[in-house]
Design a protein around this motif. Structure first.
Motif, PDB file in Angstrom:
ATOM      1  N   LEU A   1      -1.867   6.185  -5.946  1.00  0.00           N
ATOM      2  CA  LEU A   1      -2.886   5.159  -6.086  1.00  0.00           C
ATOM      3  C   LEU A   1      -3.412   4.748  -4.708  1.00  0.00           C
ATOM      4  N   LYS A   2      -4.534   4.048  -4.717  1.00  0.00           N
ATOM      5  CA  LYS A   2      -5.104   3.511  -3.498  1.00  0.00           C
ATOM      6  C   LYS A   2      -5.411   2.034  -3.707  1.00  0.00           C
TER       7      LYS A   2
ATOM      8  N   ARG B   1       0.832  -1.207   0.000  1.00  0.00           N
ATOM      9  CA  ARG B   1       0.000   0.000   0.000  1.00  0.00           C
ATOM     10  C   ARG B   1       0.864   1.253   0.000  1.00  0.00           C
ATOM     11  N   GLU B   2       2.027   1.187   0.651  1.00  0.00           N
ATOM     12  CA  GLU B   2       2.946   2.340   0.624  1.00  0.00           C
ATOM     13  C   GLU B   2       3.398   2.624  -0.805  1.00  0.00           C
ATOM     14  N   LEU B   3       3.701   1.579  -1.560  1.00  0.00           N
ATOM     15  CA  LEU B   3       4.069   1.769  -2.971  1.00  0.00           C
ATOM     16  C   LEU B   3       2.926   2.421  -3.734  1.00  0.00           C
ATOM     17  N   ALA B   4       1.712   1.982  -3.451  1.00  0.00           N
ATOM     18  CA  ALA B   4       0.548   2.539  -4.135  1.00  0.00           C
ATOM     19  C   ALA B   4       0.395   4.027  -3.814  1.00  0.00           C
ATOM     20  N   VAL B   5       0.528   4.378  -2.535  1.00  0.00           N
ATOM     21  CA  VAL B   5       0.381   5.778  -2.127  1.00  0.00           C
ATOM     22  C   VAL B   5       1.415   6.653  -2.821  1.00  0.00           C
TER      23      VAL B   5
ATOM     24  N   GLU C   1      -9.125  -4.164  -0.713  1.00  0.00           N
ATOM     25  CA  GLU C   1      -9.610  -5.478  -1.143  1.00  0.00           C
ATOM     26  C   GLU C   1     -10.551  -5.389  -2.338  1.00  0.00           C
ATOM     27  N   TYR C   2     -10.892  -4.144  -2.738  1.00  0.00           N
ATOM     28  CA  TYR C   2     -11.797  -3.976  -3.874  1.00  0.00           C
ATOM     29  C   TYR C   2     -11.055  -3.657  -5.172  1.00  0.00           C
ATOM     30  N   GLY C   3      -9.778  -3.317  -5.081  1.00  0.00           N
ATOM     31  CA  GLY C   3      -9.019  -3.045  -6.291  1.00  0.00           C
ATOM     32  C   GLY C   3      -7.968  -1.974  -6.103  1.00  0.00           C
ATOM     33  N   LEU C   4      -7.275  -1.685  -7.196  1.00  0.00           N
ATOM     34  CA  LEU C   4      -6.263  -0.632  -7.230  1.00  0.00           C
ATOM     35  C   LEU C   4      -6.846   0.541  -8.013  1.00  0.00           C
ATOM     36  N   PHE C   5      -6.926   1.699  -7.360  1.00  0.00           N
ATOM     37  CA  PHE C   5      -7.582   2.857  -7.952  1.00  0.00           C
ATOM     38  C   PHE C   5      -6.618   4.034  -8.026  1.00  0.00           C
ATOM     39  N   ARG C   6      -6.870   4.936  -9.004  1.00  0.00           N
ATOM     40  CA  ARG C   6      -6.171   6.217  -9.026  1.00  0.00           C
ATOM     41  C   ARG C   6      -6.850   7.147  -8.035  1.00  0.00           C
TER      42      ARG C   6
END
Length: 578
Positions: free
Chosen positions: A277-278, A269-273, A281-286
């Protein structure tokens, strides 16, 4: 659970309760042998009549009648009588690793201890060290074992959890509403012990009916929670199982999230942030516009974050994310890489199957070679002799021709308290492969145990150190030794360390595998099979190796036979040290 496993548990409990009540040692050994025999017997006990039961090694007429009684009534009267005679607190002491029924009986008779609080008080007051056969080291090791048991809590061995989970997955996968299903959590990461079992299913139509089916399955003892997308039950064996149902469109994101570990997910999640990105459990979002980038496939989640798919066995935040970013993830060993099993027993010593049956089973696994490594004479109860070993060796060429698999002749040697081994060097030199293991004197000091292991590692004819820490999950703690000194010596002398795949052992564990690997150690993943069915245990050893970041080339029994023979023979060219 197979009827064989249920019967084995009952017979082992009979043995334990007879021992803890000071009963006939012969009856104890008899029931212990029968328990091992029925657990490893390939045929389902429910399919056998009385004569079929008696045909099982170590199962006599008396024991067969008890097994028939268990099948018919669901219990054994003699076992129920022992339950009534032995205090419940005293029975609870049997679950303490390192105590065992004999010592539990001793502390009960001599100190009146019949509960865990009483035992802890006696340890605090240093009362146990004065008993015959004890001492300060024994007392300290027992205290350590209790601490480890309390840390583990109610966790179950990997093999038990996996057996339950795979059965549930198969039953739920048969439902027409279920399009995908898998186990998640620590089980998917293949930890050696598991708490609760987490299942994840994808179903777009009528998920409520999936939950209804799950909560009313025959193995469910009670329902803890019953909701439209998540339910929790406790099985008849006392295991909690949680099931979540998600839409197929978010399967990948949900599987990644519920597999964990928590620490791994935080790093992801840190990489996503950092990428705007977010991840949930529902997906990867912009973040800026909420656009969904990936959700249906787990590999897509990782790819969108600039990572290769990370195997679940590595997801513990132990450097796997950094390695993935640098394209340095190991090419992990797989079950299909294993070319042979180098630790197998037959009924010449304490195995349940004959030589021909064990070799035939290895051939059916598709192995190119296997090693028969029956116990050596230092374990006196096995009654092994030089003549018996040579007679067994004379049969191997014919078995090689008959089954199309190279059969190596080996032995599992016993590392004595002083580091000595069975047999003289001249006879040891005649074996193809030698596994050396600790089977006694577990209470030695750290210094004594280190010296003992180093003596075996330095011996020019020892190829593999078997189950190096000797632990039995939930029953015996690991021995204490200087692991770095042992690992350095193993790497220097080209002595392999065993990853023992037997479900009760899983020894050495993944943390020590990783540590040994850093020293340059090579490994042998073996099943320590004592029955035909035990060869299937290889999957558990491979899982431990994967969690320790081991690649196929670091496992000697993935190698072609010619390379393996060079490794096994290399140190035999050295002059014996003693």
């Amino acid at each position: 659970m197979r009827s064989n496993d249920t019967a084995a548990e009952a017979l082992q409990e009979l043995a334990d309760l007879i021992a803890i009540s000071g009963g006939d040692p012969y009856r104890v050994r008899s029931y212990e042998k029968a328990a091992r025999a029925v657990a490893g017997w390939p045929a389902d006990l429910d399919s056998l009549d009385r004569n079929g039961l008696i045909a099982i090694p170590a199962v006599g007429a008396h024991t067969a009648d008890k097994l028939l009684e268990l099948r018919k009534t669901g219990h054994i009267a003699a076992l129920e009588e022992l339950h009534a005679q032995v205090p419940a607190g005293l029975r609870a002491l049997l679950g303490i690793p390192g105590l065992g029924p004999k010592r539990a009986h001793q502390v009960y008779v001599e100190l009146g201890i019949s509960s865990m609080p009483q035992l802890l008080a006696a340890l605090h007051d240093e009362q146990l060290r004065h008993l015959k056969g004890w001492g300060q080291i024994s007392e300290r090791n027992l205290a350590r074992a209790i601490r480890q048991m309390q840390e583990v809590g109610g966790r179950m061995p990997l093999a038990v959890a996996l057996d339950i989970a795979e059965d549930l997955v198969a039953q739920l996968a048969a439902l027409p509403q279920v399009t995908r299903i898998d186990y998640a959590g620590s089980l998917r990461r293949m930890r050696d012990t598991i708490g609760d079992i987490d299942l994840l299913a994808a179903a777009d139509e009528d998920p409520g009916s999936v939950m209804e089916h799950f909560c009313t399955m025959p193995l469910v003892d009670r329902v803890l929670a019953h909701g439209p997308t998540k339910s929790s039950v406790v099985t008849t064996k006392g295991v909690q199982v949680d099931l979540r149902v998600v839409p197929a469109a978010v399967w990948g994101a949900a599987l990644q999230y519920f597999t964990g570990s928590k620490a791994h997910n935080i790093r992801i999640r840190e990489l996503a942030v950092h990428a705007g990105l977010k991840l949930s459990e529902y997906g990867l979002f912009r973040v800026d516009d909420g656009q969904l980038l990936a959700s249906a496939d787990e590999a897509d989640i990782y790819a969108r974050l600039g990572l290769p798919w990370i195997p679940p066995t590595l997801r513990e935040d132990r450097g796997e994310v950094e390695a993935a970013l640098d394209d340095q993830l190991p090419d992990l060993v797989e079950v299909t890489d294993i070319a042979g099993d180098l630790h197998m027993h037959t009924d010449l010593t304490d195995g349940l199957a004959g030589l021909d049956d064990m070799v035939a089973a290895a051939a059916r696994h598709g192995y190119r070679y296997c090693a028969i490594t029956d116990h050596a004479p230092m374990m006196a109860m096995q009654r092994m002799t030089r003549d018996k070993a040579l007679h067994q060796r004379s049969k191997l060429p014919e078995l090689t021709r008959r089954h199309g698999i190279t059969v190596l002749h080996g032995s599992e040697l016993n590392i004595g308290a002083d580091g000595s081994l069975d047999w003289d060097d001249q006879f040891l030199a005649s074996f193809d492969v030698l596994v050396a293991s600790v089977h006694s004197d577990f209470d030695q000091s750290r210094e004594e145990m280190t010296k003992r292991l180093l003596a075996a590692i330095e011996h020019p004819y020892v190829n593999i150190i078997g189950h190096p820490t000797t632990r039995l999950l939930g029953r015996r703690p690991p021995i204490d030794f200087d692991v770095d000194a042992v690992f350095k010596a193993a790497a220097r002398t080209h002595t392999a360390l065993e990853i023992n795949a037997f479900p009760d052992r899983l020894d050495i564990n993944d943390d020590l595998v990783r540590r040994a690997r850093d020293h340059g150690v090579v490994f042998a993943i073996d099943t320590d099979s004592h029955a035909v069915g035990h060869l299937d245990y290889i999957r558990y050893g491979v899982a431990v190796a994967q969690r320790g970041w081991v690649a196929a080339d670091e496992v000697i029994n993935t190698w072609p036979l010619k390379r393996l023979r060079r490794f096994l023979a290399k140190r035999r060219h050295c002059p014996p040290t003693h």
